[in-house]
Design a protein around this motif. Sequence first.
Motif, PDB file in Angstrom:
ATOM      1  N   UNK A 255     -35.318 -19.613 149.485  1.00 32.19           N
ATOM      2  CA  UNK A 255     -36.774 -19.742 149.516  1.00 32.19           C
ATOM      3  C   UNK A 255     -37.288 -21.081 148.988  1.00 32.19           C
ATOM      4  N   UNK A 256     -36.458 -22.110 149.020  1.00 35.17           N
ATOM      5  CA  UNK A 256     -36.919 -23.420 148.539  1.00 35.17           C
ATOM      6  C   UNK A 256     -38.006 -23.979 149.449  1.00 35.17           C
ATOM      7  N   UNK A 257     -37.853 -23.813 150.756  1.00 33.83           N
ATOM      8  CA  UNK A 257     -38.824 -24.359 151.703  1.00 33.83           C
ATOM      9  C   UNK A 257     -39.553 -23.244 152.457  1.00 33.83           C
TER      10      UNK A 257
ATOM     11  N   UNK B 194     -36.329 -15.470 145.583  1.00 33.30           N
ATOM     12  CA  UNK B 194     -36.882 -15.718 144.250  1.00 33.30           C
ATOM     13  C   UNK B 194     -38.403 -15.848 144.261  1.00 33.30           C
ATOM     14  N   UNK B 195     -39.029 -15.571 145.394  1.00 36.07           N
ATOM     15  CA  UNK B 195     -40.490 -15.678 145.462  1.00 36.07           C
ATOM     16  C   UNK B 195     -40.989 -14.940 146.696  1.00 36.07           C
ATOM     17  N   UNK B 196     -42.302 -14.794 146.760  1.00 36.52           N
ATOM     18  CA  UNK B 196     -42.907 -14.159 147.916  1.00 36.52           C
ATOM     19  C   UNK B 196     -42.887 -12.647 147.837  1.00 36.52           C
TER      20      UNK B 196
ATOM     21  N   UNK C 233     -32.302 -10.437 144.575  1.00 39.77           N
ATOM     22  CA  UNK C 233     -33.678 -10.873 144.317  1.00 39.77           C
ATOM     23  C   UNK C 233     -33.886 -11.091 142.834  1.00 39.77           C
ATOM     24  N   UNK C 234     -34.773 -12.004 142.531  1.00 37.42           N
ATOM     25  CA  UNK C 234     -35.231 -12.237 141.166  1.00 37.42           C
ATOM     26  C   UNK C 234     -36.742 -12.458 141.246  1.00 37.42           C
ATOM     27  N   UNK C 235     -37.360 -13.004 140.214  1.00 40.10           N
ATOM     28  CA  UNK C 235     -38.793 -13.305 140.186  1.00 40.10           C
ATOM     29  C   UNK C 235     -39.577 -12.266 139.388  1.00 40.10           C
TER      30      UNK C 235
END
Length: 484
Positions: free
Chosen positions: A230-232, A264-266, A291-293
């Motif tokens: 999920x970097x971009x 890691x996001x969204x 997953x994290x976040x």
Amino acid sequence: MSKQNLTLMTDLYELTMMQGYFKNKDKNETVIFDAFFRNNPCGGGYAIAAGLEQVIDYIKNLHFAPEDIDYLRSLGIFEEDFLAYLGDFRFTGDVYAIPEGSVMFPREPMIKVIAPIMQAQLVETAILNILNHQSLIATKAARVCYAAQGDGIMEFGLRRAQGPDAGTYGARAAMIGGCVGTSNVLAGQLFDVPVSGTHAHSWIMSFPDEYTAFKTYADIYPSACILLVDTYDTLKSGVPNAIRVFTEMRQAGIPLTKYGIRLDSGDLAYLSKKARKMLDEAGFPDAIISASNDLDEYLIDSLKVQGAKITSWGVGTNLITSKDQPSFGGVYKLAAIQDEYGTFIPKIKLSENSEKVTNPGNKTIYRIYDKETGMLKADLICLVDETFDEQESLLLFDPAEPWKKTRLPGGSYTLRELLVPIFKNGECCYTSPKVMEIRKICQQELATLWPETKRLVNPHKVYVDLSQKLYDMKINLLNQVSER
């Protein structure tokens, strides 16, 4: 790290009381103190005992070094005869405790200290510091693992913990509570627990493009290839590039063992379902989606309800800090004083708040199981000289509302004493299991709880009852105080 001398890790008033005892009482007067807690953390139905190994190390290393004495002298409040006494100080008492990994409940002693009053007073602060922290994190971890319904939970909280010790011993406690691994390398070294990790967004950003970053990582770690997608753009870039790398690995004959993606996001529910579909269609149905976040037990439970396709969870801040309840609330209270004839005279603390009234005397705890199912029915706090016959009926009653009673027929239940000897006459008589062994014990303990007790919201209460003899002692003491 666990062998350092923590003798001065204490509240000043422990030392000022010690000097008072030294001047005005028999310093060898034997007393009993109980460490216990009043409410389960995080609104849960139970707590997990953790930290005993560090308590043992603390007591074994308990001594005042010359530099400790010099520092205390510099405070200008301690007299030389007392400081001389501290120079030869050692713990010579007895300690009983609930073993690590055990399920425990409010008001029952986590640790019982039987020792000369000055020794028993000194160890209060450190015992509470160690047990409160690790029991809290172990309990939080058990809740998070329960919400994950068998998926692996990785402890990822070191950078958000309140200092090195909290991060490292918190990782230890999280492993006891059920985590399958930690990102903390020092914890892995000290406690022989699995360590794991992938890579950061900075790894992706340091390369010309996302594919090159993924490809380079896969070349280095082909048997542990979890790619952060999920970097971009997760679905337009991250997952397609991960699939491209996995395809090339397969074509090159590289076994795809531990591989997959990390989010890691969204919107984790939406993204995981879309990613799962893409991975399956590309021929990678066994690819891990982790997953994290800012996860905790409530968010994991919600994502499960939403049908998220996540099978591995990295939990950091909310676990290592127990963010919703950052303190455990354990206390340490005097329960009895031995008289000149060797008899323990019970002591009781009163309060305007009924839940703060202590249970007096020299006590132990019996856990009561249903004989047929092996499930936990209740805990019974009683005096150490009481015995019970499992073939006879056992009457249980709520000590707060004693008219509420349950009679267990003889032969329908089994008993197990919870408190075990740790120190006898100052010598350790207990060997702590390794952390992964304690983790297994914890899983076995949790399996004896009914699902209603483990649920995250409004759990069923496990009753902690008093024996009739202990209850009568408590009421008599209360009546004596009232008459005075």
